[in-house]
Design an enzyme around this catalytic site. Structure first.
Site, PDB file in Angstrom:
ATOM      1  N   GLY A 179       0.794  -1.227   0.000  1.00  0.00           N
ATOM      2  CA  GLY A 179       0.000   0.000   0.000  1.00  0.00           C
ATOM      3  C   GLY A 179       0.821   1.268   0.000  1.00  0.00           C
ATOM      4  N   SER A 220       4.738   4.939  -4.478  1.00  0.00           N
ATOM      5  CA  SER A 220       5.160   6.333  -4.595  1.00  0.00           C
ATOM      6  C   SER A 220       4.867   7.092  -3.299  1.00  0.00           C
ATOM      7  CB  SER A 220       4.442   7.001  -5.777  1.00  0.00           C
ATOM      8  OG  SER A 220       4.853   6.426  -7.004  1.00  0.00           O
ATOM      9  N   ASN A 247      17.638  10.087  -3.756  1.00  0.00           N
ATOM     10  CA  ASN A 247      18.175  11.079  -4.692  1.00  0.00           C
ATOM     11  C   ASN A 247      19.500  10.604  -5.270  1.00  0.00           C
ATOM     12  OD1 ASN A 247      16.103  13.023  -4.508  1.00  0.00           O
ATOM     13  ND2 ASN A 247      16.950  13.847  -2.616  1.00  0.00           N
ATOM     14  N   GLU A 248      20.353  10.029  -4.416  1.00  0.00           N
ATOM     15  CA  GLU A 248      21.626   9.491  -4.906  1.00  0.00           C
ATOM     16  C   GLU A 248      21.393   8.248  -5.765  1.00  0.00           C
ATOM     17  OE1 GLU A 248      24.748   9.021  -2.074  1.00  0.00           O
ATOM     18  OE2 GLU A 248      24.143  10.773  -0.901  1.00  0.00           O
ATOM     19  N   GLN A 296      20.729   6.080 -46.091  1.00  0.00           N
ATOM     20  CA  GLN A 296      20.602   7.351 -45.381  1.00  0.00           C
ATOM     21  C   GLN A 296      19.490   7.321 -44.337  1.00  0.00           C
ATOM     22  OE1 GLN A 296      18.989  11.079 -47.191  1.00  0.00           O
ATOM     23  NE2 GLN A 296      21.104  11.813 -46.957  1.00  0.00           N
ATOM     24  N   GLU A 342      12.735   3.218  -8.047  1.00  0.00           N
ATOM     25  CA  GLU A 342      13.411   4.373  -7.436  1.00  0.00           C
ATOM     26  C   GLU A 342      12.781   5.696  -7.862  1.00  0.00           C
ATOM     27  OE1 GLU A 342      17.518   4.437  -6.530  1.00  0.00           O
ATOM     28  OE2 GLU A 342      17.732   2.259  -6.721  1.00  0.00           O
TER      29      GLU A 342
END
Length: 410
Positions: free
Chosen positions: A159, A162, A269-270, A308, A392
């Site tokens: 649950g 994020s 953050n790292e 090309q 992450e």
């Protein structure tokens, strides 16, 4: 007109002749973010050889079975890749943060599953011990993590993805120890780990300010569930981790009681720079695996790489891979320099994950039918790439972080 302005400027600026040399010296003292030191080059070469010689022959089998070969994990330890920034006196390599990024990128060129094992160990687990561990915790656990024990970072729950601070795992104090109950989900390295960093709430009345980080050993009673049967990074174990009345000594608290939420924010953050490096390596690996085929495959008596329409496509992808690499290395160098890097880390992780997915997809198209088979590694790179937009911090979380930092600067 321009000559007149230049003469006027020189005339009105008696110190210009002194400024120019100083500017020259300043500029010459700065190097491109991707220029590597001697030690960093040595790390790159070591990892490249290990990946090519020891990991590459096992990639297909590991992907099929969904299990990382023990010899690969042993090789990571033997090559000093599981304690890259850990000080030498604690049995680590004593290298810098960029060396970790280099290792993660090089491993991902061959197998992103092995790369994320190394990434989590270095940019999350070891770094948390180094930043916030007591002398006892550091001396007890960092040598193990550098030499023979896989670590795991336990934050997510069913649950709380994020919304990480909605976690429900609890830790109740009893004298000089805590009892932890709860279940963590989608935990990387969980199947192999012997040491777990566990976020649990010691006082729900304080909300997220009750979240505390505990160092928990598997032998304390930690249980792990079955491996997830995943789309990609299949040999990287992803398992539920279960805590059923697990007794943990009070001295195993990492940092301060109630500060776990701060540590989680800072370390992720790292970690995002590490995931950015993994995605750059993945993109480069897919690209490297495809270009030889484009030069060998002929249609209308011409290598398809020479048409090309094809040239423009792989040139564009090469530009985008390099742009992603620059974002990643810029964030890494800023972190090393002690500068703020939150926005740069989010940008690096976001863009690199987008380019990894785009590159792997294009490589399949360029190779045609064979690219869609397991005869070549590009279909695996494509499957592996999708996780970059998820773990992450999802891509939407990165965009929100970037927007917040932009607003704060204006």
């Amino acid at each position: 007109m321009l000559n007149l302005l230049a003469r006027s400027f020189r005339a009105s600026s008696p110190t210009v002749s002194g400024v120019a040399p100083r500017l020259t010296r300043l500029c010459s003292s700065r190097t491109p973010v991707t220029t590597l030191s001697e030690d960093e080059l040595m790390m790159q070469e070591t990892v490249r050889k290990f990946a090519e010689n020891k990991i590459k022959p096992l990639v297909s089998k590991m992907d099929e079975t969904g299990v990382m070969d023990p010899s690969v994990i042993q090789g990571l330890f033997e090559n000093g890749l599981m304690g890259i920034e850990t000080p030498a006196e604690l049995e680590g390599a004593g290298a810098n943060f960029t060396s970790s990024i280099i290792a993660i990128e090089e491993l991902a060129k061959i197998d992103p599953s092995v790369s994320v094992c190394c990434d989590v160990q270095n940019t999350l687990v070891n770094t948390m011990f180094k930043h916030w561990g007591s002398d006892y915790v550091k001396s007890t656990y960092l040598p193990k993590l550098a030499s023979n024990t896989v670590g795991s970072f336990c934050l997510s729950e069913a649950g709380s993805g994020s919304d990480a601070f909605a976690l429900q795992t609890k830790a109740e104090k009893h004298g000089d120890y805590y009892v932890i109950n709860g279940t963590k989900m989608w935990i990387t390295n969980g199947a192999e780990a012997g040491i777990f960093l566990v976020m649990a709430n010691v006082d729900f009345s304080k909300g997220y300010k009750g979240i505390t980080c505990f160092v928990v050993e598997r032998d304390m009673g930690v249980q792990t569930g079955p491996r997830e049967n995943k789309l990609g990074i299949r040999s990287s174990s992803t398992v539920p981790v279960i805590f059923d009345n697990v007794k943990v000594p009070e001295k195993n608290i990492l940092g301060q009681v109630g500060s776990g939420y701060k540590y989680a924010i800072e370390i992720l953050n790292e970690g995002r720079i590490g995931i950015g490096a993994q995605m750059v390596g993945l993109a480069q690996g897919a690209f490297n695996a495809t270009l030889p085929y484009l030069n060998e495959r002929k249609q209308f008596n011409t290598p398809i790489a020479n048409f090309q329409g094809m040239e423009h496509q792989y040139a564009q992808i090469a530009v985008e891979i390099e742009a992603a690499r620059l974002l990643v290395y810029n964030a890494a160098r800023k972190k090393e320099a002690g500068e703020r890097f939150i926005k740069e880390a989010a940008m690096a992780k976001l863009y690199a994950s987008q380019i990894a997915e785009k590159t792997a997809s294009k490589c399949i198209e360029w190779m045609g039918g064979v690219g869609f088979t397991k005869q070549y590694p590009v279909e695996k790179f494509f499957r592996d790439s999708k996780i970059g937009a998820i773990y992450e911090g999802t891509s939407n979380i990165q965009l929100s972080t970037i927007a917040k930092m932009i607003r704060a600067g204006h």
